[in-house]
Write a protein that holds these residues in place. Structure first.
Motif, PDB file in Angstrom:
ATOM      1  N   SER A  31     -10.269  -4.397  -5.235  1.00 19.24           N
ATOM      2  CA  SER A  31     -10.438  -3.304  -6.207  1.00 19.24           C
ATOM      3  C   SER A  31     -10.998  -2.044  -5.576  1.00 19.24           C
ATOM      4  CB  SER A  31     -11.331  -3.751  -7.359  1.00 19.24           C
ATOM      5  OG  SER A  31     -10.624  -4.642  -8.191  1.00 19.24           O
ATOM      6  N   SER A  32     -11.674  -2.182  -4.428  1.00 18.86           N
ATOM      7  CA  SER A  32     -12.225  -1.000  -3.766  1.00 18.86           C
ATOM      8  C   SER A  32     -11.245  -0.389  -2.769  1.00 18.86           C
ATOM      9  CB  SER A  32     -13.540  -1.348  -3.062  1.00 18.86           C
ATOM     10  OG  SER A  32     -13.301  -2.260  -2.012  1.00 18.86           O
ATOM     11  N   MET A  33     -10.091  -1.016  -2.575  1.00 24.57           N
ATOM     12  CA  MET A  33      -9.074  -0.507  -1.658  1.00 24.57           C
ATOM     13  C   MET A  33      -8.224   0.547  -2.363  1.00 24.57           C
ATOM     14  SD  MET A  33      -7.914  -4.166  -0.012  1.00 24.57           S
ATOM     15  CE  MET A  33      -6.797  -3.549   1.227  1.00 24.57           C
ATOM     16  N   THR A  34      -7.726   1.502  -1.597  1.00 21.37           N
ATOM     17  CA  THR A  34      -6.824   2.511  -2.154  1.00 21.37           C
ATOM     18  C   THR A  34      -5.427   1.914  -2.264  1.00 21.37           C
ATOM     19  OG1 THR A  34      -6.205   3.387   0.011  1.00 21.37           O
ATOM     20  CG2 THR A  34      -8.145   4.369  -1.057  1.00 21.37           C
ATOM     21  N   LYS A  39      -0.892  -1.290  -0.140  1.00 22.73           N
ATOM     22  CA  LYS A  39       0.516  -1.308   0.253  1.00 22.73           C
ATOM     23  C   LYS A  39       0.657  -1.715   1.718  1.00 22.73           C
ATOM     24  CE  LYS A  39       4.693   1.478   0.291  1.00 22.73           C
ATOM     25  NZ  LYS A  39       5.280   2.782   0.041  1.00 22.73           N
ATOM     26  N   THR A  40      -0.189  -1.188   2.581  1.00 19.63           N
ATOM     27  CA  THR A  40      -0.162  -1.537   4.002  1.00 19.63           C
ATOM     28  C   THR A  40      -0.515  -3.003   4.199  1.00 19.63           C
ATOM     29  OG1 THR A  40      -0.791   0.722   4.593  1.00 19.63           O
ATOM     30  CG2 THR A  40      -1.113  -0.976   6.265  1.00 19.63           C
ATOM     31  N   TYR A  41      -1.530  -3.478   3.495  1.00 16.67           N
ATOM     32  CA  TYR A  41      -1.951  -4.875   3.617  1.00 16.67           C
ATOM     33  C   TYR A  41      -0.853  -5.827   3.150  1.00 16.67           C
ATOM     34  CZ  TYR A  41      -4.485  -9.216   3.038  1.00 16.67           C
ATOM     35  OH  TYR A  41      -4.874 -10.521   3.129  1.00 16.67           O
ATOM     36  N   ASN A  42      -0.181  -5.494   2.047  1.00 14.73           N
ATOM     37  CA  ASN A  42       0.838  -6.365   1.467  1.00 14.73           C
ATOM     38  C   ASN A  42       2.152  -6.362   2.243  1.00 14.73           C
ATOM     39  OD1 ASN A  42      -0.711  -7.352  -0.617  1.00 14.73           O
ATOM     40  ND2 ASN A  42       0.018  -5.857  -2.103  1.00 14.73           N
ATOM     41  N   GLU A  43       2.329  -5.398   3.147  1.00 18.81           N
ATOM     42  CA  GLU A  43       3.581  -5.282   3.885  1.00 18.81           C
ATOM     43  C   GLU A  43       3.872  -6.574   4.655  1.00 18.81           C
ATOM     44  OE1 GLU A  43       5.230  -2.382   7.316  1.00 18.81           O
ATOM     45  OE2 GLU A  43       4.157  -1.446   5.651  1.00 18.81           O
ATOM     46  N   GLY A  44       5.029  -7.138   4.408  1.00 20.72           N
ATOM     47  CA  GLY A  44       5.446  -8.353   5.095  1.00 20.72           C
ATOM     48  C   GLY A  44       5.031  -9.639   4.404  1.00 20.72           C
ATOM     49  N   TYR A  52      -1.543 -12.020  -1.210  1.00 19.33           N
ATOM     50  CA  TYR A  52      -0.865 -10.821  -1.703  1.00 19.33           C
ATOM     51  C   TYR A  52      -1.720 -10.205  -2.803  1.00 19.33           C
ATOM     52  CZ  TYR A  52       2.917  -7.809  -3.347  1.00 19.33           C
ATOM     53  OH  TYR A  52       3.678  -6.718  -3.687  1.00 19.33           O
ATOM     54  N   ILE A  53      -1.959  -8.912  -2.726  1.00 20.87           N
ATOM     55  CA  ILE A  53      -2.837  -8.228  -3.684  1.00 20.87           C
ATOM     56  C   ILE A  53      -2.010  -7.631  -4.815  1.00 20.87           C
ATOM     57  CG2 ILE A  53      -4.475  -6.345  -4.012  1.00 20.87           C
ATOM     58  CD1 ILE A  53      -5.239  -6.700  -1.047  1.00 20.87           C
ATOM     59  N   LYS A  54      -2.436  -7.928  -6.046  1.00 18.25           N
ATOM     60  CA  LYS A  54      -1.816  -7.357  -7.246  1.00 18.25           C
ATOM     61  C   LYS A  54      -2.890  -6.620  -8.032  1.00 18.25           C
ATOM     62  CE  LYS A  54       1.725 -10.870  -7.830  1.00 18.25           C
ATOM     63  NZ  LYS A  54       2.215 -11.961  -8.667  1.00 18.25           N
ATOM     64  N   CYS A  55      -2.509  -5.482  -8.588  1.00 19.52           N
ATOM     65  CA  CYS A  55      -3.438  -4.693  -9.402  1.00 19.52           C
ATOM     66  C   CYS A  55      -2.943  -4.668 -10.848  1.00 19.52           C
ATOM     67  CB  CYS A  55      -3.524  -3.264  -8.881  1.00 19.52           C
ATOM     68  SG  CYS A  55      -4.216  -3.153  -7.224  1.00 19.52           S
ATOM     69  N   ARG A  56      -3.897  -4.647 -11.758  1.00 23.79           N
ATOM     70  CA  ARG A  56      -3.602  -4.544 -13.185  1.00 23.79           C
ATOM     71  C   ARG A  56      -4.550  -3.550 -13.806  1.00 23.79           C
ATOM     72  NH1 ARG A  56      -3.412 -11.017 -14.092  1.00 23.79           N
ATOM     73  NH2 ARG A  56      -1.456 -11.354 -13.000  1.00 23.79           N
ATOM     74  N   ARG A  69      -8.979  -0.330 -13.330  1.00 21.12           N
ATOM     75  CA  ARG A  69      -8.018  -0.862 -12.365  1.00 21.12           C
ATOM     76  C   ARG A  69      -8.678  -2.055 -11.684  1.00 21.12           C
ATOM     77  NH1 ARG A  69      -7.842   0.739  -6.844  1.00 21.12           N
ATOM     78  NH2 ARG A  69      -5.979   0.000  -5.810  1.00 21.12           N
ATOM     79  N   VAL A  70      -8.068  -3.220 -11.836  1.00 27.26           N
ATOM     80  CA  VAL A  70      -8.601  -4.442 -11.241  1.00 27.26           C
ATOM     81  C   VAL A  70      -7.566  -4.979 -10.268  1.00 27.26           C
ATOM     82  CG1 VAL A  70      -9.434  -6.777 -11.688  1.00 27.26           C
ATOM     83  CG2 VAL A  70      -9.902  -4.960 -13.333  1.00 27.26           C
ATOM     84  N   CYS A  71      -7.965  -5.126  -9.016  1.00 32.03           N
ATOM     85  CA  CYS A  71      -7.074  -5.644  -7.976  1.00 32.03           C
ATOM     86  C   CYS A  71      -7.677  -6.921  -7.413  1.00 32.03           C
ATOM     87  CB  CYS A  71      -6.899  -4.625  -6.860  1.00 32.03           C
ATOM     88  SG  CYS A  71      -6.193  -3.064  -7.398  1.00 32.03           S
ATOM     89  N   ARG A  72      -6.839  -7.928  -7.268  1.00 31.82           N
ATOM     90  CA  ARG A  72      -7.256  -9.208  -6.708  1.00 31.82           C
ATOM     91  C   ARG A  72      -6.085  -9.815  -5.948  1.00 31.82           C
ATOM     92  NH1 ARG A  72      -9.802 -11.790 -12.229  1.00 31.82           N
ATOM     93  NH2 ARG A  72     -11.606 -10.432 -12.343  1.00 31.82           N
ATOM     94  N   THR A  73      -6.394 -10.755  -5.079  1.00 34.40           N
ATOM     95  CA  THR A  73      -5.332 -11.510  -4.420  1.00 34.40           C
ATOM     96  C   THR A  73      -4.777 -12.517  -5.420  1.00 34.40           C
ATOM     97  OG1 THR A  73      -6.829 -13.213  -3.590  1.00 34.40           O
ATOM     98  CG2 THR A  73      -6.452 -11.303  -2.157  1.00 34.40           C
ATOM     99  N   ASN A  74      -3.590 -13.035  -5.142  1.00 35.02           N
ATOM    100  CA  ASN A  74      -3.011 -14.059  -6.025  1.00 35.02           C
ATOM    101  C   ASN A  74      -3.963 -15.231  -6.178  1.00 35.02           C
ATOM    102  OD1 ASN A  74      -0.599 -12.761  -6.656  1.00 35.02           O
ATOM    103  ND2 ASN A  74       0.473 -13.615  -4.904  1.00 35.02           N
ATOM    104  N   GLU A  75      -4.622 -15.599  -5.092  1.00 36.15           N
ATOM    105  CA  GLU A  75      -5.571 -16.711  -5.136  1.00 36.15           C
ATOM    106  C   GLU A  75      -6.734 -16.399  -6.084  1.00 36.15           C
ATOM    107  OE1 GLU A  75      -8.541 -18.333  -1.804  1.00 36.15           O
ATOM    108  OE2 GLU A  75      -6.427 -18.591  -1.295  1.00 36.15           O
TER     109      GLU A  75
END
Length: 104
Positions: A31-34, A39-44, A52-56, A69-75
């Protein structure tokens, strides 16, 4: 028709930047990532990968407009979902075991 099949075949091939098996969880809270960092982290990574990070956007209580805005990994989303379900089950069970007031 051939063009559509070519597009589908290209979309199905994974990006070869970083092997998904070698990926580590993000260093800081998602959630603290821009958006560009995410997008860079999720690449590939496949969208189903545990890291994989998803935001809602989640509506905040007491406001018609404000959303968080809440972002978390799938896990992390999976753990939050499981915890929420467990809390609901515990509450429902506690309500069914509640003593009945028989003085009335």
């Amino acid at each position: 028709m051939l063009h559509i099949l070519t597009v589908l075949a290209l979309a199905a091939t994974p990006a070869a930047s970083v092997p998904a098996d070698d990926r580590t969880p993000p260093d800081k809270a998602p959630s603290s990532m821009t958006n560009s960092e995410i997008k860079t982290y999720n690449e590939g990574l496949a969208m189903t990968h545990p890291y994989y990070i998803k935001c809602r956007k989640i509506e905040e209580s007491g406001s018609w407009v404000k959303k968080a805005r809440v972002c978390r990994t799938n896990e992390q989303w999976k753990q939050a979902w499981a915890q929420g379900n467990q809390n609901a089950r515990d509450t429902a069970e506690a309500m069914t075991r509640a003593p009945v007031n028989s003085s009335n």
